[in-house]
Design a protein around this motif. Structure first.
Motif, short mmCIF file in Angstrom:
data_model
loop_
_atom_site.label_atom_id
_atom_site.label_comp_id
_atom_site.label_asym_id
_atom_site.label_seq_id
_atom_site.Cartn_x
_atom_site.Cartn_y
_atom_site.Cartn_z
N MET A 1 -5.75 -2.03 -20.88
CA MET A 1 -6.78 -1.08 -20.48
C MET A 1 -6.99 -1.20 -18.97
O MET A 1 -6.97 -2.29 -18.42
N LYS A 2 -7.22 -0.07 -18.34
CA LYS A 2 -7.47 -0.04 -16.91
C LYS A 2 -8.90 0.38 -16.63
O LYS A 2 -9.51 1.11 -17.42
N VAL A 3 -9.41 -0.09 -15.49
CA VAL A 3 -10.70 0.37 -15.00
C VAL A 3 -10.52 0.85 -13.57
O VAL A 3 -9.56 0.45 -12.89
N TYR A 4 -11.43 1.67 -13.11
CA TYR A 4 -11.34 2.27 -11.80
C TYR A 4 -12.63 2.00 -11.04
O TYR A 4 -13.71 2.36 -11.49
N LEU A 5 -12.48 1.35 -9.90
CA LEU A 5 -13.64 1.00 -9.09
C LEU A 5 -13.82 2.06 -8.01
O LEU A 5 -12.90 2.31 -7.23
N ALA A 6 -14.99 2.66 -7.99
CA ALA A 6 -15.35 3.57 -6.92
C ALA A 6 -15.94 2.71 -5.81
O ALA A 6 -16.94 2.02 -6.01
N THR A 7 -15.28 2.71 -4.63
CA THR A 7 -15.68 1.82 -3.55
C THR A 7 -16.08 2.61 -2.31
O THR A 7 -15.75 3.78 -2.16
N ALA A 8 -16.77 1.91 -1.42
CA ALA A 8 -17.17 2.51 -0.15
C ALA A 8 -17.17 1.43 0.92
O ALA A 8 -17.33 0.24 0.63
N GLY A 9 -16.98 1.83 2.18
CA GLY A 9 -17.04 0.91 3.30
C GLY A 9 -15.76 0.13 3.50
O GLY A 9 -14.80 0.26 2.74
N GLU A 10 -15.78 -0.70 4.56
CA GLU A 10 -14.63 -1.55 4.90
C GLU A 10 -15.12 -2.90 5.34
O GLU A 10 -16.24 -3.05 5.84
N ASP B 1 -13.20 5.62 -1.81
CA ASP B 1 -11.88 5.29 -2.33
C ASP B 1 -12.00 4.86 -3.78
O ASP B 1 -13.09 4.55 -4.26
N VAL B 2 -10.84 4.81 -4.48
CA VAL B 2 -10.80 4.35 -5.86
C VAL B 2 -9.73 3.27 -5.97
O VAL B 2 -8.61 3.44 -5.48
N MET B 3 -10.08 2.16 -6.60
CA MET B 3 -9.13 1.06 -6.83
C MET B 3 -8.92 0.92 -8.33
O MET B 3 -9.86 0.96 -9.10
N GLU B 4 -7.65 0.74 -8.72
CA GLU B 4 -7.29 0.61 -10.13
C GLU B 4 -7.03 -0.85 -10.46
O GLU B 4 -6.31 -1.54 -9.74
N TYR B 5 -7.61 -1.33 -11.58
CA TYR B 5 -7.40 -2.71 -12.03
C TYR B 5 -7.12 -2.73 -13.52
O TYR B 5 -7.65 -1.92 -14.28
N GLU B 6 -6.29 -3.69 -13.91
CA GLU B 6 -5.99 -3.94 -15.32
C GLU B 6 -7.04 -4.91 -15.87
O GLU B 6 -7.36 -5.90 -15.22
N VAL B 7 -7.57 -4.62 -17.04
CA VAL B 7 -8.52 -5.53 -17.69
C VAL B 7 -7.70 -6.50 -18.53
O VAL B 7 -6.86 -6.09 -19.34
N HIS B 8 -7.94 -7.79 -18.36
CA HIS B 8 -7.20 -8.81 -19.09
C HIS B 8 -8.02 -9.33 -20.25
O HIS B 8 -9.24 -9.44 -20.17
N GLU B 9 -7.33 -9.68 -21.33
CA GLU B 9 -8.00 -10.17 -22.54
C GLU B 9 -8.33 -11.65 -22.48
O GLU B 9 -9.04 -12.15 -23.32
N GLY B 10 -7.77 -12.36 -21.53
CA GLY B 10 -8.00 -13.80 -21.45
C GLY B 10 -7.71 -14.30 -20.05
O GLY B 10 -7.55 -13.52 -19.11
N PRO B 11 -7.62 -15.62 -19.92
CA PRO B 11 -7.36 -16.20 -18.59
C PRO B 11 -6.02 -15.75 -18.02
O PRO B 11 -5.09 -15.43 -18.76
N ILE B 12 -5.93 -15.75 -16.72
CA ILE B 12 -4.71 -15.37 -16.01
C ILE B 12 -4.13 -16.63 -15.38
O ILE B 12 -4.83 -17.39 -14.71
N GLU B 13 -2.82 -16.83 -15.59
CA GLU B 13 -2.15 -17.98 -14.98
C GLU B 13 -2.03 -17.75 -13.47
O GLU B 13 -1.68 -16.66 -13.02
N VAL B 14 -2.34 -18.77 -12.70
CA VAL B 14 -2.28 -18.69 -11.25
C VAL B 14 -1.28 -19.74 -10.77
O VAL B 14 -1.28 -20.87 -11.25
N ARG B 15 -0.40 -19.34 -9.83
CA ARG B 15 0.58 -20.24 -9.25
C ARG B 15 0.59 -20.10 -7.73
O ARG B 15 -0.01 -19.19 -7.18
N THR B 16 1.35 -20.98 -7.10
CA THR B 16 1.48 -20.93 -5.64
C THR B 16 2.57 -19.92 -5.26
O THR B 16 3.69 -19.98 -5.77
N TRP B 17 2.22 -19.01 -4.37
CA TRP B 17 3.11 -17.99 -3.84
C TRP B 17 3.51 -18.43 -2.43
O TRP B 17 2.66 -18.80 -1.63
#
Length: 138
Positions: free
Chosen positions: A1-10, A34-50
Protein backbone atom coordinates in the motif's frame (compact mmCIF):
# COMPACT_ATOMS: atom_id res chain seq x y z
CA UNK A 1 0.00 0.00 0.00
CA UNK A 2 1.20 3.50 -0.78
CA UNK A 3 0.53 6.81 0.91
CA UNK A 4 0.99 10.31 -0.46
CA UNK A 5 2.32 13.16 1.62
CA UNK A 6 1.20 16.65 0.70
CA UNK A 7 4.19 18.82 1.64
CA UNK A 8 5.11 22.48 1.68
CA UNK A 9 8.28 24.53 2.18
CA UNK A 10 11.96 23.65 1.96
CA UNK A 11 14.83 22.90 4.33
CA UNK A 12 14.06 24.18 7.85
CA UNK A 13 10.63 25.35 6.65
CA UNK A 14 9.69 21.90 5.25
CA UNK A 15 6.50 20.37 6.65
CA UNK A 16 4.01 17.62 5.90
CA UNK A 17 0.57 19.18 5.50
CA UNK A 18 -1.44 15.94 5.27
CA UNK A 19 -1.22 12.23 4.34
CA UNK A 20 -3.55 10.76 1.71
CA UNK A 21 -4.41 7.29 0.40
CA UNK A 22 -4.33 8.47 -3.24
CA UNK A 23 -2.22 10.88 -5.29
CA UNK A 24 -5.03 13.03 -6.79
CA UNK A 25 -6.27 14.01 -3.33
CA UNK A 26 -2.72 14.87 -2.21
CA UNK A 27 -2.12 16.93 -5.37
CA UNK A 28 -5.41 18.76 -4.84
CA UNK A 29 -4.56 19.74 -1.26
CA UNK A 30 -4.73 23.51 -1.11
CA UNK A 31 -1.73 23.97 1.21
CA UNK A 32 0.68 21.63 -0.63
CA UNK A 33 3.61 22.59 -2.86
CA UNK A 34 4.63 19.01 -3.63
CA UNK A 35 3.58 15.37 -3.19
CA UNK A 36 5.85 12.60 -1.93
CA UNK A 37 5.02 8.91 -2.40
CA UNK A 38 5.87 6.32 0.28
CA UNK A 39 5.32 2.59 0.65
CA UNK A 40 3.64 1.50 3.89
CA UNK A 41 5.48 -1.44 5.47
CA UNK A 42 3.82 -4.18 7.50
CA UNK A 43 6.75 -4.61 9.87
CA UNK A 44 10.31 -3.57 10.66
CA UNK A 45 12.66 -2.65 7.83
CA UNK A 46 16.17 -4.11 7.69
CA UNK A 47 18.83 -1.40 7.71
CA UNK A 48 22.41 -1.88 6.48
CA UNK A 49 25.47 0.21 5.78
CA UNK A 50 25.54 1.80 2.32
CA UNK A 51 29.01 2.65 0.96
CA UNK A 52 29.98 5.45 -1.42
CA UNK A 53 33.34 6.19 -3.04
CA UNK A 54 33.70 9.62 -4.63
CA UNK A 55 36.72 10.51 -6.80
CA UNK A 56 37.53 13.91 -8.33
CA UNK A 57 39.38 13.32 -11.62
CA UNK A 58 41.35 16.58 -11.57
CA UNK A 59 42.76 16.15 -8.05
CA UNK A 60 45.78 14.12 -7.03
CA UNK A 61 45.18 11.01 -4.94
CA UNK A 62 45.70 11.60 -1.24
CA UNK A 63 44.93 10.00 2.08
CA UNK A 64 42.39 11.54 4.41
CA UNK A 65 44.09 13.81 6.95
CA UNK A 66 41.55 14.41 9.73
CA UNK A 67 41.00 18.09 10.29
CA UNK A 68 43.31 19.11 7.46
CA UNK A 69 42.02 17.98 4.08
CA UNK A 70 39.68 15.55 2.41
CA UNK A 71 41.11 12.50 0.69
CA UNK A 72 40.74 11.62 -2.95
CA UNK A 73 38.98 9.28 -3.28
CA UNK A 74 36.81 9.85 -0.24
CA UNK A 75 34.61 7.18 1.31
CA UNK A 76 31.23 7.90 2.85
CA UNK A 77 28.98 5.48 4.69
CA UNK A 78 25.44 5.83 5.95
CA UNK A 79 22.75 3.58 7.33
CA UNK A 80 20.06 2.98 4.72
CA UNK A 81 16.96 0.73 4.30
CA UNK A 82 18.15 -2.51 2.69
CA UNK A 83 16.60 -3.31 -0.72
CA UNK A 84 17.38 -7.08 -0.48
CA UNK A 85 19.86 -6.86 -3.35
CA UNK A 86 23.23 -7.37 -1.61
CA UNK A 87 25.15 -7.32 -4.93
CA UNK A 88 23.75 -3.93 -5.97
CA UNK A 89 26.45 -1.46 -7.05
CA UNK A 90 25.77 1.70 -9.03
CA UNK A 91 28.13 4.19 -10.61
CA UNK A 92 27.85 7.51 -12.38
CA UNK A 93 30.11 10.19 -13.78
CA UNK A 94 29.09 13.77 -13.01
CA UNK A 95 30.45 17.07 -14.30
CA UNK A 96 31.83 19.29 -11.55
CA UNK A 97 29.97 22.38 -12.65
CA UNK A 98 29.46 24.24 -15.87
CA UNK A 99 32.32 26.71 -15.35
CA UNK A 100 35.02 24.02 -15.21
CA UNK A 101 36.83 22.27 -18.06
CA UNK A 102 35.14 19.24 -19.64
CA UNK A 103 37.50 16.79 -17.97
CA UNK A 104 36.55 17.86 -14.43
CA UNK A 105 34.54 14.75 -13.66
CA UNK A 106 33.43 13.19 -10.40
CA UNK A 107 33.08 9.39 -10.23
CA UNK A 108 30.52 8.20 -7.67
CA UNK A 109 30.27 4.46 -6.93
CA UNK A 110 27.76 3.17 -4.35
CA UNK A 111 26.66 -0.19 -3.00
CA UNK A 112 26.11 -2.47 -0.03
CA UNK A 113 29.40 -4.38 -0.28
CA UNK A 114 32.51 -2.21 0.09
CA UNK A 115 34.70 -4.72 -1.79
CA UNK A 116 32.29 -4.71 -4.76
CA UNK A 117 32.15 -0.91 -4.68
CA UNK A 118 35.96 -0.84 -4.72
CA UNK A 119 36.08 -3.22 -7.68
CA UNK A 120 33.68 -1.14 -9.79
CA UNK A 121 35.51 2.03 -8.73
CA UNK A 122 38.84 0.56 -9.86
CA UNK A 123 37.40 -0.61 -13.21
CA UNK A 124 35.76 2.74 -13.94
CA UNK A 125 38.82 4.74 -13.00
CA UNK A 126 41.11 2.50 -15.09
CA UNK A 127 38.85 2.94 -18.14
CA UNK A 128 38.80 6.71 -17.62
CA UNK A 129 42.57 6.97 -17.29
CA UNK A 130 43.13 4.76 -20.36
CA UNK A 131 41.04 7.06 -22.56
CA UNK A 132 42.01 10.41 -21.02
CA UNK A 133 44.44 12.45 -23.14
CA UNK A 134 47.81 12.86 -21.44
CA UNK A 135 49.28 16.32 -20.84
CA UNK A 136 50.66 17.79 -24.05
CA UNK A 137 48.42 15.64 -26.24
CA UNK A 138 45.52 17.09 -28.21
Amino acid sequence: MKVYLATAGEYSDFRVQAVFANRPDAEAHELADDVMEYEVHEGPIEVRTWHELRWHSWQEDREVCPGVEVGNPVEYTRRHPFDHNPKRVTHEWNRFGKAHPGDWLVLVVEGWDLAAVGKVFSEQRTQYEATRPQEGQA
